[in-house]
Structures are given as C-alpha cells and as structure tokens.
Design a protein around this motif. Structure first.
Motif, mmCIF file in Angstrom:
data_model
loop_
_atom_site.group_PDB
_atom_site.id
_atom_site.type_symbol
_atom_site.label_atom_id
_atom_site.label_comp_id
_atom_site.label_asym_id
_atom_site.label_seq_id
_atom_site.Cartn_x
_atom_site.Cartn_y
_atom_site.Cartn_z
ATOM 1 N N ALA A 9 82.746 4.073 -14.178
ATOM 2 C CA ALA A 9 81.766 3.666 -13.171
ATOM 3 C C ALA A 9 82.442 2.936 -12.024
ATOM 4 C CB ALA A 9 80.707 2.769 -13.822
ATOM 5 N N ALA A 10 83.410 2.076 -12.361
ATOM 6 C CA ALA A 10 84.116 1.345 -11.313
ATOM 7 C C ALA A 10 84.904 2.283 -10.428
ATOM 8 C CB ALA A 10 85.055 0.310 -11.955
ATOM 9 N N PHE A 11 85.541 3.308 -11.049
ATOM 10 C CA PHE A 11 86.330 4.260 -10.268
ATOM 11 C C PHE A 11 85.461 5.020 -9.282
ATOM 12 C CE2 PHE A 11 87.823 8.604 -9.659
ATOM 13 C CZ PHE A 11 89.074 8.365 -9.122
ATOM 14 N N VAL A 12 84.295 5.503 -9.758
ATOM 15 C CA VAL A 12 83.405 6.265 -8.880
ATOM 16 C C VAL A 12 82.902 5.406 -7.736
ATOM 17 C CG1 VAL A 12 81.192 7.461 -8.757
ATOM 18 C CG2 VAL A 12 82.734 7.888 -10.678
ATOM 19 N N SER A 13 82.532 4.135 -8.033
ATOM 20 C CA SER A 13 82.010 3.272 -6.978
ATOM 21 C C SER A 13 83.080 2.918 -5.967
ATOM 22 C CB SER A 13 81.426 1.995 -7.591
ATOM 23 O OG SER A 13 82.441 1.241 -8.230
ATOM 24 N N LEU A 14 84.338 2.786 -6.420
ATOM 25 C CA LEU A 14 85.421 2.482 -5.493
ATOM 26 C C LEU A 14 85.792 3.697 -4.671
ATOM 27 C CD1 LEU A 14 87.774 0.312 -7.743
ATOM 28 C CD2 LEU A 14 86.510 -0.450 -5.725
ATOM 29 N N ALA A 15 85.676 4.896 -5.266
ATOM 30 C CA ALA A 15 86.067 6.116 -4.556
ATOM 31 C C ALA A 15 85.053 6.504 -3.500
ATOM 32 C CB ALA A 15 86.237 7.269 -5.545
ATOM 33 N N ALA A 16 83.787 6.083 -3.667
ATOM 34 C CA ALA A 16 82.733 6.514 -2.751
ATOM 35 C C ALA A 16 83.015 6.173 -1.303
ATOM 36 C CB ALA A 16 81.389 5.920 -3.191
ATOM 37 N N PRO A 17 83.461 4.935 -0.953
ATOM 38 C CA PRO A 17 83.727 4.649 0.456
ATOM 39 C C PRO A 17 84.793 5.550 1.045
ATOM 40 C CG PRO A 17 83.576 2.617 -0.813
ATOM 41 C CD PRO A 17 83.609 3.740 -1.800
ATOM 42 N N ALA A 18 85.827 5.871 0.236
ATOM 43 C CA ALA A 18 86.875 6.749 0.753
ATOM 44 C C ALA A 18 86.312 8.120 1.041
ATOM 45 C CB ALA A 18 88.019 6.846 -0.266
ATOM 46 N N ARG A 19 85.448 8.621 0.134
ATOM 47 C CA ARG A 19 84.860 9.930 0.366
ATOM 48 C C ARG A 19 83.877 9.875 1.515
ATOM 49 N NH1 ARG A 19 84.526 9.740 -5.202
ATOM 50 N NH2 ARG A 19 82.287 9.364 -5.120
ATOM 51 N N ALA A 20 83.269 8.702 1.734
ATOM 52 C CA ALA A 20 82.295 8.588 2.809
ATOM 53 C C ALA A 20 82.936 8.836 4.155
ATOM 54 C CB ALA A 20 81.644 7.202 2.787
ATOM 55 N N LEU A 47 83.157 13.179 -9.271
ATOM 56 C CA LEU A 47 83.812 13.840 -10.390
ATOM 57 C C LEU A 47 82.781 14.407 -11.352
ATOM 58 C CD1 LEU A 47 86.694 11.297 -11.108
ATOM 59 C CD2 LEU A 47 86.783 13.415 -9.791
ATOM 60 N N ALA A 48 81.662 13.708 -11.529
ATOM 61 C CA ALA A 48 80.615 14.200 -12.421
ATOM 62 C C ALA A 48 80.013 15.490 -11.885
ATOM 63 C CB ALA A 48 79.524 13.142 -12.578
ATOM 64 N N ALA A 49 79.770 15.548 -10.563
ATOM 65 C CA ALA A 49 79.213 16.759 -9.963
ATOM 66 C C ALA A 49 80.177 17.921 -10.116
ATOM 67 C CB ALA A 49 78.908 16.524 -8.485
ATOM 68 N N SER A 50 81.478 17.650 -9.969
ATOM 69 C CA SER A 50 82.476 18.698 -10.134
ATOM 70 C C SER A 50 82.417 19.269 -11.536
ATOM 71 C CB SER A 50 83.876 18.143 -9.857
ATOM 72 O OG SER A 50 83.958 17.629 -8.555
ATOM 73 N N ALA A 51 82.259 18.393 -12.529
ATOM 74 C CA ALA A 51 82.195 18.850 -13.911
ATOM 75 C C ALA A 51 80.973 19.724 -14.137
ATOM 76 C CB ALA A 51 82.171 17.650 -14.856
ATOM 77 N N LEU A 52 79.841 19.374 -13.510
ATOM 78 C CA LEU A 52 78.624 20.158 -13.670
ATOM 79 C C LEU A 52 78.793 21.562 -13.109
ATOM 80 C CD1 LEU A 52 75.897 17.516 -12.767
ATOM 81 C CD2 LEU A 52 76.318 18.533 -15.004
ATOM 82 N N ARG A 53 79.600 21.706 -12.063
ATOM 83 C CA ARG A 53 79.786 23.011 -11.450
ATOM 84 C C ARG A 53 80.518 23.959 -12.392
ATOM 85 N NH1 ARG A 53 82.456 22.229 -5.754
ATOM 86 N NH2 ARG A 53 82.057 24.456 -5.640
ATOM 87 N N VAL A 54 81.331 23.416 -13.299
ATOM 88 C CA VAL A 54 82.088 24.249 -14.227
ATOM 89 C C VAL A 54 81.276 24.560 -15.473
ATOM 90 C CG1 VAL A 54 84.185 24.383 -15.620
ATOM 91 C CG2 VAL A 54 84.248 23.273 -13.394
ATOM 92 N N ASP A 93 97.499 30.354 -1.202
ATOM 93 C CA ASP A 93 97.738 29.274 -2.162
ATOM 94 C C ASP A 93 96.906 28.073 -1.717
ATOM 95 O OD1 ASP A 93 98.600 27.324 -3.891
ATOM 96 O OD2 ASP A 93 100.726 27.825 -3.711
ATOM 97 N N LEU A 94 95.739 27.914 -2.332
ATOM 98 C CA LEU A 94 94.810 26.852 -1.955
ATOM 99 C C LEU A 94 94.555 25.928 -3.132
ATOM 100 C CD1 LEU A 94 92.115 28.928 -0.010
ATOM 101 C CD2 LEU A 94 94.103 27.743 0.936
ATOM 102 N N ARG A 95 94.354 24.648 -2.825
ATOM 103 C CA ARG A 95 93.998 23.657 -3.830
ATOM 104 C C ARG A 95 92.735 22.934 -3.378
ATOM 105 N NH1 ARG A 95 97.208 26.370 -5.834
ATOM 106 N NH2 ARG A 95 99.067 25.844 -7.064
ATOM 107 N N VAL A 96 91.816 22.723 -4.315
ATOM 108 C CA VAL A 96 90.566 22.017 -4.026
ATOM 109 C C VAL A 96 90.646 20.627 -4.641
ATOM 110 C CG1 VAL A 96 88.056 22.042 -4.228
ATOM 111 C CG2 VAL A 96 89.321 24.210 -4.092
ATOM 112 N N ASP A 97 90.582 19.608 -3.802
ATOM 113 C CA ASP A 97 90.618 18.215 -4.249
ATOM 114 C C ASP A 97 89.211 17.647 -4.091
ATOM 115 O OD1 ASP A 97 90.884 15.452 -4.535
ATOM 116 O OD2 ASP A 97 92.900 15.434 -3.680
ATOM 117 N N HIS A 98 88.481 17.537 -5.208
ATOM 118 C CA HIS A 98 87.098 17.074 -5.137
ATOM 119 C C HIS A 98 87.008 15.587 -4.808
ATOM 120 C CE1 HIS A 98 85.087 20.762 -6.342
ATOM 121 N NE2 HIS A 98 86.058 20.955 -7.211
ATOM 122 N N ALA A 99 87.974 14.810 -5.259
ATOM 123 C CA ALA A 99 87.941 13.378 -4.963
ATOM 124 C C ALA A 99 88.117 13.127 -3.472
ATOM 125 C CB ALA A 99 89.020 12.651 -5.757
ATOM 126 N N ALA A 100 89.008 13.894 -2.843
ATOM 127 C CA ALA A 100 89.261 13.739 -1.406
ATOM 128 C C ALA A 100 88.379 14.652 -0.568
ATOM 129 C CB ALA A 100 90.728 14.031 -1.097
#
Length: 215
Positions: A9-20, A47-54, A93-100
């Motif tokens: 939970a802490a990781f997701v809340s900290l990552a949100a501003p960067a993704r914003a 990250l949770a949404a990414s997991a749901l997509r799979v 050659d493509l990479r998808v970074d969901h966090a970024a």
C-alpha cells in the motif's frame, strides 16, 4: 493488515505522484484536452490494474503473416511486458513499463517513446514512433482507434457483427476482415496487402499497436 500488505500500500501511494506527472510531463499544450477526450483524466495505471489485465488471458500471444510483401512476426509477452519481432518497419523491440506508464524501445531504426494512460475501457497514448509524433486513443469497448500518427489522422473501427475493420490512416483507406475463431486478419492498410493470424490476442491488442503498421 499484514506487514507485507502495508508495504504494498505504501509503495502504490508513493508511486502515484510520480505517475501523476504522466503525460503532463511531456509539456504538450493539448495535454488536458487530450486526457479529457480520452476519458482517462485522473486515472492512472497501478500494479494491481496491470495484474487484472493479465488475469484469465494467456501470457504469450503472436501476430504473424505479411504486410505489403514484408514479413510480420510479433511476439507479445504479458509477463515481461514486451513486444518483439519483425514488422514492415524492421525489427521491433518494445517494453511496457506500467509503473512509469511508458512504452519504449525501437521499431526499425527509429526509437519509440510513448507515454500512456490506461483505463479498463480505453487507453490514451502520446509520444513518438518511427520518427513521427503520435497521439492515439484506443476504445476497448467499441474496438475503435482515433487520433494522429505518422503525421496524419487515424480513424479505425471494428464491427463485431461483420468482422470488418474499416476507416483511414495516413489519408489512405483501411479495409480489413477479422475472424475471431481462426484469428485470421486480412485486407489492406493503405496500399499494403495484409495477411496475418492473431494468436492469443484480441482486436484491442492489434489496435493498441496499430502504429507499427503505419510505416
């Protein structure tokens, strides 16, 4: 709540501003209008949404065949979140970074740098691919694609009843037929004849990477 859940939970809340920062960090004047049109304003991929997509889908998919006489062989890996292979533009050659919220890599000899915002119903993308600016919105519910790529408007839609994919791209017609049972995709993109097979992929996957077929 366990210690591990607290850490997540802490990781997701900290990552949100960067993704914003997301698409706004590209400093494009149309950022607000683009997000509003996409219907994803304020929605960030987690990250949770990414997991749901799979969930419930195979980890690996492919699109093989030919376009304009050139080989098509694209491999989709939903564990490594990569798309690699060959398209008309050359090696991919493509990479998808969901966090970024970034799609990065190469298509042919040109870099691909795309920022995206994902929502279960649609995805907005903005950046550069094959040396040209790109702004596209994929509507997964209606299986439609609109925006600009390769310096020209793109407007493509899939008719589930008839299996046709029609519209225009780069001021040229797009006329494709898709068989959901066999995965066969055939027709034309611009002046290029397309004969391909989608394996473990959906039309939304094809539309998301449609820019690879516009070289």
């Amino acid at each position: 709540m366990t210690r591990s859940l607290l850490l997540v939970a802490a990781f997701v809340s900290l990552a949100a501003p960067a993704r914003a920062a997301g698409l706004e960090s590209l400093s494009l004047t149309s950022a607000g209008a683009f997000e509003a049109a996409a219907g994803v304003q304020g929605v960030r991929t987690t990250l949770a949404a990414s997991a749901l997509r799979v969930s419930g889908r195979p980890y690996f998919g492919s699109l093989t065949g030919s376009q304009g006489g050139a080989a098509l062989d694209l491999r989709f890996d939903r564990r490594a979140w990569s798309v690699v292979g060959i398209a008309k533009s050359g090696s991919v050659d493509l990479r998808v970074d969901h966090a970024a919220t970034r799609i990065t890599g190469f298509a042919g000899t040109a870099p691909v740098q795309i920022a995206f915002q994902w929502h279960p119903q649609r995805m907005a993308m903005r950046g550069t691919a094959m040396g040209s600016p790109l702004e596209l919105i994929v509507d997964f519910d209606s299986a439609a694609l609109r925006g600009h790529a390769a310096g020209a408007p793109v407007q493509v839609a899939y008719d589930k009843a008839t299996g046709s994919i029609s519209g225009s791209a780069k001021h040229l017609p797009v006329r494709l037929s898709y068989d959901r049972i066999s995965g066969r995709l055939h027709g034309t993109i611009g002046g290029d004849r397309v004969e391909a097979t989608l394996m473990n992929l959906e039309i939304g996957d094809f539309l998301q990477y449609f820019f690879l077929f516009l070289s």
